[in-house]
Design a protein around this motif. Sequence first.
Motif, PDB file in Angstrom:
ATOM      1  N   GLN A  48      44.533  68.752  28.284  1.00 19.17           N
ATOM      2  CA  GLN A  48      44.921  68.500  29.666  1.00 19.17           C
ATOM      3  C   GLN A  48      43.775  68.878  30.597  1.00 19.17           C
ATOM      4  O   GLN A  48      43.167  69.930  30.416  1.00 19.17           O
TER       5      GLN A  48
ATOM      6  N   ILE B 128      46.360  66.046  23.060  1.00 20.14           N
ATOM      7  CA  ILE B 128      45.470  65.607  24.134  1.00 20.14           C
ATOM      8  C   ILE B 128      45.177  66.793  25.040  1.00 20.14           C
ATOM      9  O   ILE B 128      46.102  67.399  25.584  1.00 20.14           O
TER      10      ILE B 128
ATOM     11  N   VAL C 179      50.791  62.881  22.243  1.00 20.23           N
ATOM     12  CA  VAL C 179      50.305  63.576  23.431  1.00 20.23           C
ATOM     13  C   VAL C 179      50.127  65.072  23.215  1.00 20.23           C
ATOM     14  O   VAL C 179      49.468  65.731  24.018  1.00 20.23           O
TER      15      VAL C 179
ATOM     16  N   GLU D 229      38.341  64.464  38.059  1.00 22.30           N
ATOM     17  CA  GLU D 229      39.167  64.690  36.865  1.00 22.30           C
ATOM     18  C   GLU D 229      39.181  63.448  35.981  1.00 22.30           C
ATOM     19  O   GLU D 229      39.096  63.542  34.750  1.00 22.30           O
TER      20      GLU D 229
ATOM     21  N   GLN E 219      50.215  60.877  32.016  1.00 15.65           N
ATOM     22  CA  GLN E 219      50.672  62.200  31.598  1.00 15.65           C
ATOM     23  C   GLN E 219      50.944  63.125  32.770  1.00 15.65           C
ATOM     24  O   GLN E 219      51.564  64.167  32.599  1.00 15.65           O
ATOM     25  N   ARG E 220      50.467  62.777  33.925  1.00 18.07           N
ATOM     26  CA  ARG E 220      50.477  63.694  35.066  1.00 18.07           C
ATOM     27  C   ARG E 220      51.493  63.282  36.110  1.00 18.07           C
ATOM     28  O   ARG E 220      51.700  62.104  36.358  1.00 18.07           O
TER      29      ARG E 220
ATOM     30  N   HIS F 156      45.711  58.754  30.644  1.00 15.86           N
ATOM     31  CA  HIS F 156      45.667  60.154  31.071  1.00 15.86           C
ATOM     32  C   HIS F 156      46.476  60.335  32.355  1.00 15.86           C
ATOM     33  O   HIS F 156      47.194  61.325  32.520  1.00 15.86           O
TER      34      HIS F 156
ATOM     35  N   CYS G 112      37.708  62.954  32.045  1.00 14.44           N
ATOM     36  CA  CYS G 112      38.457  62.361  30.926  1.00 14.44           C
ATOM     37  C   CYS G 112      37.647  61.281  30.221  1.00 14.44           C
ATOM     38  O   CYS G 112      37.721  61.130  29.006  1.00 14.44           O
TER      39      CYS G 112
ATOM     40  N   HIS H 193      41.811  54.135  29.005  1.00 15.31           N
ATOM     41  CA  HIS H 193      41.773  55.553  28.647  1.00 15.31           C
ATOM     42  C   HIS H 193      42.241  56.409  29.829  1.00 15.31           C
ATOM     43  O   HIS H 193      43.137  57.247  29.714  1.00 15.31           O
ATOM     44  N   VAL H 194      41.650  56.178  30.980  1.00 14.89           N
ATOM     45  CA  VAL H 194      41.979  56.983  32.161  1.00 14.89           C
ATOM     46  C   VAL H 194      43.405  56.700  32.633  1.00 14.89           C
ATOM     47  O   VAL H 194      44.134  57.626  33.008  1.00 14.89           O
TER      48      VAL H 194
END
Length: 148
Positions: free
Chosen positions: A141, A139, A136, A28, A19-20, A16, A32, A12-13
């Motif tokens: 942010q 999701i 996405v 952070e 995406q960055r 995330h 999440c 999961h992380v």
Amino acid sequence: MKPNSRLSVALHVLLHMAQRRDPMTSEEMAACAGTNPVVIRRTFAGLREAGIVASTKGHGGGWRLGRALSDVSLAQVQDALGEPVIVLAKSEDMPGCAIEKAVNAALDEAVAEARALLARKLAAVSLADLFAGIDVSHIPQPKDHHHA
């Protein structure tokens, strides 16, 4: 975080993180996953050792992916966590009992087969495969503390 949820939380992380562009802090990442930053740091230590993620200390530091999503299989993530996904409790109250030995042997064989099947399935899926199946646009942010 329950021990048997470590793989799903890590995946999961990691997605995330994909995406960055900027590194993510443990705080952070924990937000999440709905867990504590200390749990994230402990969980991700093995992923760092395996080169799946990298971390930088200090201002502007944090965690980032260490490899391309296509270069990381779910099996590699699981291996880096260092815990079996399939665990079955067995009775070991009567070690001299032939029946208990037979039951435990059968359970050991079944768990070994299940682990082998799961390992093959996890090895066939990359983080890129997982990411490709995500919409996405839906999701949330995490707040960007660097550009506030």
